[in-house]
Design a protein around this motif. Structure first.
Motif, PDB file in Angstrom:
ATOM      1  N   LEU A   7       0.910  -0.930  -0.063  1.00 11.44           N
ATOM      2  CA  LEU A   7      -0.104   0.282  -0.141  1.00 11.44           C
ATOM      3  C   LEU A   7       0.828   1.506  -0.212  1.00 11.44           C
ATOM      4  O   LEU A   7       0.722   2.354  -0.769  1.00 11.44           O
ATOM      5  CB  LEU A   7      -1.015  -0.437   1.455  1.00 11.44           C
ATOM      6  N   PHE A   8       2.075   1.581   0.818  1.00 14.44           N
ATOM      7  CA  PHE A   8       2.882   2.602   1.110  1.00 14.44           C
ATOM      8  C   PHE A   8       3.689   2.491  -0.657  1.00 14.44           C
ATOM      9  O   PHE A   8       3.256   3.708  -1.157  1.00 14.44           O
ATOM     10  CB  PHE A   8       4.000   2.452   1.776  1.00 14.44           C
ATOM     11  N   MET A  10       2.165   1.263  -3.684  1.00 18.43           N
ATOM     12  CA  MET A  10       1.228   1.928  -4.246  1.00 18.43           C
ATOM     13  C   MET A  10       1.111   3.510  -4.479  1.00 18.43           C
ATOM     14  O   MET A  10       1.156   4.727  -5.426  1.00 18.43           O
ATOM     15  CB  MET A  10      -0.152   0.948  -3.889  1.00 18.43           C
ATOM     16  N   LEU A  11       1.018   4.143  -3.120  1.00 19.71           N
ATOM     17  CA  LEU A  11       0.819   5.320  -2.567  1.00 19.71           C
ATOM     18  C   LEU A  11       2.000   6.069  -3.020  1.00 19.71           C
ATOM     19  O   LEU A  11       1.574   7.731  -4.241  1.00 19.71           O
ATOM     20  CB  LEU A  11       0.414   5.919  -0.836  1.00 19.71           C
ATOM     21  N   VAL A  12       3.095   5.848  -3.277  1.00 18.66           N
ATOM     22  CA  VAL A  12       4.573   6.190  -4.114  1.00 18.66           C
ATOM     23  C   VAL A  12       4.052   6.610  -4.880  1.00 18.66           C
ATOM     24  O   VAL A  12       5.097   7.660  -5.503  1.00 18.66           O
ATOM     25  CB  VAL A  12       5.501   5.580  -3.612  1.00 18.66           C
ATOM     26  N   VAL A  13       3.663   5.735  -5.992  1.00 21.78           N
ATOM     27  CA  VAL A  13       3.405   5.584  -7.148  1.00 21.78           C
ATOM     28  C   VAL A  13       2.205   6.581  -7.760  1.00 21.78           C
ATOM     29  O   VAL A  13       2.899   7.054  -8.567  1.00 21.78           O
ATOM     30  CB  VAL A  13       3.330   4.127  -7.484  1.00 21.78           C
ATOM     31  N   LEU A  14       1.478   7.029  -6.694  1.00 21.69           N
ATOM     32  CA  LEU A  14       0.586   7.667  -6.991  1.00 21.69           C
ATOM     33  C   LEU A  14       1.056   9.033  -7.014  1.00 21.69           C
ATOM     34  O   LEU A  14       0.529   9.329  -8.246  1.00 21.69           O
ATOM     35  CB  LEU A  14      -1.057   6.861  -6.253  1.00 21.69           C
ATOM     36  N   VAL A  15       1.902   9.589  -6.292  1.00 26.31           N
ATOM     37  CA  VAL A  15       1.824  10.429  -5.663  1.00 26.31           C
ATOM     38  C   VAL A  15       2.961  11.066  -7.254  1.00 26.31           C
ATOM     39  O   VAL A  15       2.655  11.577  -7.790  1.00 26.31           O
ATOM     40  CB  VAL A  15       2.777  10.736  -4.472  1.00 26.31           C
ATOM     41  N   VAL A  16       4.176  10.322  -7.667  1.00 23.67           N
ATOM     42  CA  VAL A  16       4.777  10.527  -7.881  1.00 23.67           C
ATOM     43  C   VAL A  16       4.150  10.759  -9.730  1.00 23.67           C
ATOM     44  O   VAL A  16       4.476  11.890 -10.636  1.00 23.67           O
ATOM     45  CB  VAL A  16       6.288   9.391  -8.677  1.00 23.67           C
ATOM     46  N   LEU A  37      -7.614   6.694 -12.208  1.00 19.54           N
ATOM     47  CA  LEU A  37      -7.578   6.193 -13.410  1.00 19.54           C
ATOM     48  C   LEU A  37      -6.520   5.196 -12.666  1.00 19.54           C
ATOM     49  O   LEU A  37      -6.026   3.508 -13.193  1.00 19.54           O
ATOM     50  CB  LEU A  37      -7.535   6.284 -14.526  1.00 19.54           C
ATOM     51  N   CYS A  38      -5.400   5.640 -12.559  1.00 22.19           N
ATOM     52  CA  CYS A  38      -3.847   5.117 -12.192  1.00 22.19           C
ATOM     53  C   CYS A  38      -4.268   4.111 -10.877  1.00 22.19           C
ATOM     54  O   CYS A  38      -3.551   2.753 -11.190  1.00 22.19           O
ATOM     55  CB  CYS A  38      -2.924   5.947 -12.746  1.00 22.19           C
ATOM     56  N   ALA A  39      -5.082   4.592 -10.404  1.00 22.49           N
ATOM     57  CA  ALA A  39      -5.558   3.837  -8.472  1.00 22.49           C
ATOM     58  C   ALA A  39      -5.892   2.316  -8.887  1.00 22.49           C
ATOM     59  O   ALA A  39      -5.614   1.442  -8.554  1.00 22.49           O
ATOM     60  CB  ALA A  39      -5.973   4.598  -7.819  1.00 22.49           C
ATOM     61  N   ILE A  40      -6.712   2.778 -10.108  1.00 23.69           N
ATOM     62  CA  ILE A  40      -7.677   1.426 -10.120  1.00 23.69           C
ATOM     63  C   ILE A  40      -7.327   0.328 -11.015  1.00 23.69           C
ATOM     64  O   ILE A  40      -7.342  -0.340 -10.409  1.00 23.69           O
ATOM     65  CB  ILE A  40      -8.861   2.081 -10.630  1.00 23.69           C
ATOM     66  N   VAL A  44      -6.781  -3.159  -9.813  1.00 24.86           N
ATOM     67  CA  VAL A  44      -6.672  -4.799 -10.029  1.00 24.86           C
ATOM     68  C   VAL A  44      -5.087  -5.404 -10.422  1.00 24.86           C
ATOM     69  O   VAL A  44      -4.743  -6.954  -9.791  1.00 24.86           O
ATOM     70  CB  VAL A  44      -7.488  -4.048 -11.374  1.00 24.86           C
ATOM     71  N   GLY A  45      -4.519  -4.755 -10.915  1.00 21.84           N
ATOM     72  CA  GLY A  45      -3.054  -5.566 -10.392  1.00 21.84           C
ATOM     73  C   GLY A  45      -2.967  -5.785  -8.938  1.00 21.84           C
ATOM     74  O   GLY A  45      -2.558  -7.150  -9.157  1.00 21.84           O
ATOM     75  N   TYR A  46      -2.649  -5.676  -8.954  1.00 21.10           N
ATOM     76  CA  TYR A  46      -2.687  -5.749  -7.223  1.00 21.10           C
ATOM     77  C   TYR A  46      -3.027  -7.464  -6.336  1.00 21.10           C
ATOM     78  O   TYR A  46      -3.065  -8.620  -6.322  1.00 21.10           O
ATOM     79  CB  TYR A  46      -2.192  -5.286  -6.061  1.00 21.10           C
ATOM     80  N   PHE A  47      -4.984  -6.925  -6.679  1.00 24.03           N
ATOM     81  CA  PHE A  47      -5.860  -8.276  -6.673  1.00 24.03           C
ATOM     82  C   PHE A  47      -5.213  -9.679  -7.440  1.00 24.03           C
ATOM     83  O   PHE A  47      -5.154 -10.762  -7.379  1.00 24.03           O
ATOM     84  CB  PHE A  47      -7.220  -7.733  -6.881  1.00 24.03           C
ATOM     85  N   LEU A  48      -4.940  -9.025  -8.779  1.00 26.97           N
ATOM     86  CA  LEU A  48      -4.681 -10.254 -10.055  1.00 26.97           C
ATOM     87  C   LEU A  48      -3.681 -11.277  -9.161  1.00 26.97           C
ATOM     88  O   LEU A  48      -3.567 -12.194  -9.554  1.00 26.97           O
ATOM     89  CB  LEU A  48      -4.846  -9.950 -10.925  1.00 26.97           C
ATOM     90  N   ALA A  49      -2.593 -10.776  -9.110  1.00 30.26           N
ATOM     91  CA  ALA A  49      -1.281 -10.934  -8.542  1.00 30.26           C
ATOM     92  C   ALA A  49      -1.540 -11.402  -7.060  1.00 30.26           C
ATOM     93  O   ALA A  49      -1.668 -12.343  -7.041  1.00 30.26           O
ATOM     94  CB  ALA A  49       0.254  -9.753  -7.477  1.00 30.26           C
ATOM     95  N   VAL A  50      -2.508 -11.283  -6.208  1.00 30.38           N
ATOM     96  CA  VAL A  50      -2.841 -11.787  -5.100  1.00 30.38           C
ATOM     97  C   VAL A  50      -3.782 -14.239  -5.647  1.00 30.38           C
ATOM     98  O   VAL A  50      -3.423 -14.524  -4.805  1.00 30.38           O
ATOM     99  CB  VAL A  50      -3.793 -11.195  -4.161  1.00 30.38           C
ATOM    100  N   VAL A  51      -4.315 -13.578  -6.512  1.00 30.37           N
ATOM    101  CA  VAL A  51      -4.918 -14.591  -7.396  1.00 30.37           C
ATOM    102  C   VAL A  51      -4.095 -15.439  -7.477  1.00 30.37           C
ATOM    103  O   VAL A  51      -4.354 -16.480  -7.203  1.00 30.37           O
ATOM    104  CB  VAL A  51      -6.571 -13.809  -7.942  1.00 30.37           C
ATOM    105  N   PHE A  52      -3.117 -15.003  -8.309  1.00 34.39           N
ATOM    106  CA  PHE A  52      -2.869 -16.014  -8.377  1.00 34.39           C
ATOM    107  C   PHE A  52      -1.996 -16.602  -8.082  1.00 34.39           C
ATOM    108  O   PHE A  52      -1.472 -18.002  -8.082  1.00 34.39           O
ATOM    109  CB  PHE A  52      -1.078 -15.259  -9.468  1.00 34.39           C
TER     110      PHE A  52
END
Length: 96
Positions: A7-8, A10-16, A37-40, A44-52
C-alpha cells in the motif's frame, strides 16, 4: 506480499504519477482523473497478483498433498526455532 508495504509503495507511485502528470499537462482536473484511473489499474493488478499466488499455492497442494503438509510443517518448525533458538550444547569441562 506484505500488505502495508504494498500500500505504501502504491501511494508513492500515485504521488509520483500525479506530480509528473500535473507537470506534463498543467491541469489539476486532468491530473486527478488520470491519477484515479492509475489507482484503479494498480488495484486490479494487485488483486490479480494475489489471486495468482493463491491459485498457484492451491495447485501445489493439490498436486502432492503429503509434500504440502511437510512443507507447512517445516515452515512452522523453522518459525519456532527462530523464536526459541536452540541452546548451545553442554560441554563437560574438567581437569586433565
Amino acid at each position: 506480499m506484505y500488505a502495508p508495504r504494498a500500500l505504501f509503495s502504491m501511494l508513492v507511485v500515485l504521488v509520483v504519477f500525479a506530480i509528473s502528470t500535473y507537470l506534463l499537462y498543467g491541469s489539476f482536473w486532468s491530473t486527478v482523473l488520470q491519477t484515479i484511473l492509475c489507482a484503479i489499474i494498480l488495484q486490479v493488478g494487485y488483486f490479480l497478483a494475489v489471486v495468482f499466488l493463491v491459485r498457484r499455492e492451491h495447485a501445489l497442494r493439490q498436486a502432492d498433498p503429503d509434500d504440502a503438509t511437510a512443507v507447512s510443517r517445516s515452515r512452522e518448525t523453522n518459525r519456532s526455532e527462530e523464536a526459541h533458538p536452540a541452546s548451545a550444547p553442554s560441554l563437560k569441562v574438567g581437569d586433565r
